[in-house]
Motif scaffolding. Structure first.
Motif, short mmCIF file in Angstrom:
data_model
loop_
_atom_site.label_atom_id
_atom_site.label_comp_id
_atom_site.label_asym_id
_atom_site.label_seq_id
_atom_site.Cartn_x
_atom_site.Cartn_y
_atom_site.Cartn_z
N SER A 58 14.53 17.14 58.59
CA SER A 58 15.89 17.45 58.12
C SER A 58 15.90 18.78 57.38
O SER A 58 16.96 19.36 57.19
N TYR A 59 14.76 19.25 56.99
CA TYR A 59 14.66 20.48 56.21
C TYR A 59 14.13 21.65 57.02
O TYR A 59 13.84 22.70 56.48
N LEU A 60 13.98 21.44 58.32
CA LEU A 60 13.49 22.49 59.22
C LEU A 60 14.58 22.87 60.22
O LEU A 60 15.42 22.05 60.54
N PRO A 61 14.54 24.09 60.73
CA PRO A 61 15.47 24.40 61.82
C PRO A 61 15.08 23.59 63.06
O PRO A 61 13.90 23.45 63.39
N THR A 62 16.09 23.02 63.73
CA THR A 62 15.80 22.17 64.88
C THR A 62 16.64 22.59 66.06
O THR A 62 17.58 23.39 65.94
#
Length: 194
Positions: free
Chosen positions: A187-191
């Motif tokens: 949720s805290y990374l670019p996806t």
């Protein structure tokens, strides 16, 4: 990719590519570079031990008086260092590439006074980069876990990427107000699905 995207936005960007939009271009480029970097880091971690086991070079390490957990821990620590180096190099490279054609000015949009000053934007950018350290450590940990549990390198790569994509889908399905999303490291990374 992170180095080329600011140049492409400058060449073909249209009205949003004004010189004062440096922070926007930096954010777009950094997000794409981090997305690719996360997957490459995950693949590196997923192949860290399984390749040695598959090529039978891990036996040479295990012949000596070395605890098996220490081998995994040293590889994990080395991959954490690679993650920090990756984050620093991506941020510096994207910043320098963006700074060639764009200036990092205050954001006005349609307001009379600036919505954000340069100092605020710089501070929040550095805080955001610092907050990526723990999710990157989780990516490395997942990759090493997959590497330890699989036998073939292709299986490790497929399981690791599939697991991250599955977590992205689960994160996208979970409602925005659900606290479940807060427990997923991705949720805290670019996806791909944002």
């Amino acid at each position: 990719v992170g180095l080329l995207l600011p140049q492409l936005i400058w060449l073909f960007g249209g009205p949003r590519a004004t010189p004062a939009r440096g922070f926007y271009v930096f954010a777009w480029s950094l997000e794409l570079a981090l997305l690719m970097g996360v997957y490459l880091l995950l693949l590196q971690a997923a192949l860290s031990i399984v390749v040695d086991r598959h090529d039978k070079t891990l036996r040479n390490l295990l012949e000596g008086p070395v605890w098996r957990g220490r081998i995994v821990a040293v590889r994990w620590l080395a991959l954490q260092g690679i993650a920090l180096l990756l984050l620093a190099l991506l941020a510096a490279g994207v910043f320098l590439s963006t700074a060639i054609h764009f200036e990092f000015g205050e954001i006005y949009e349609e307001a009379i006074e600036p919505l954000a000053t340069v100092e605020e934007l710089r501070t929040y950018t550095l805080i955001g980069l610092a907050k990526l350290i723990l999710p990157l450590a989780a990516v490395v940990s997942v990759g090493v876990l997959v590497s330890v549990l699989t036998v073939a390198p292709a299986t490790a790569a497929g399981v690791a990427v599939g697991l991250l994509l599955l977590l992205d889908i689960v994160k996208s399905i979970a409602s925005a107000n659900s606290s479940f999303r807060l427990w997923l490291f991705n949720s805290y990374l670019p996806t791909l699905f944002d």
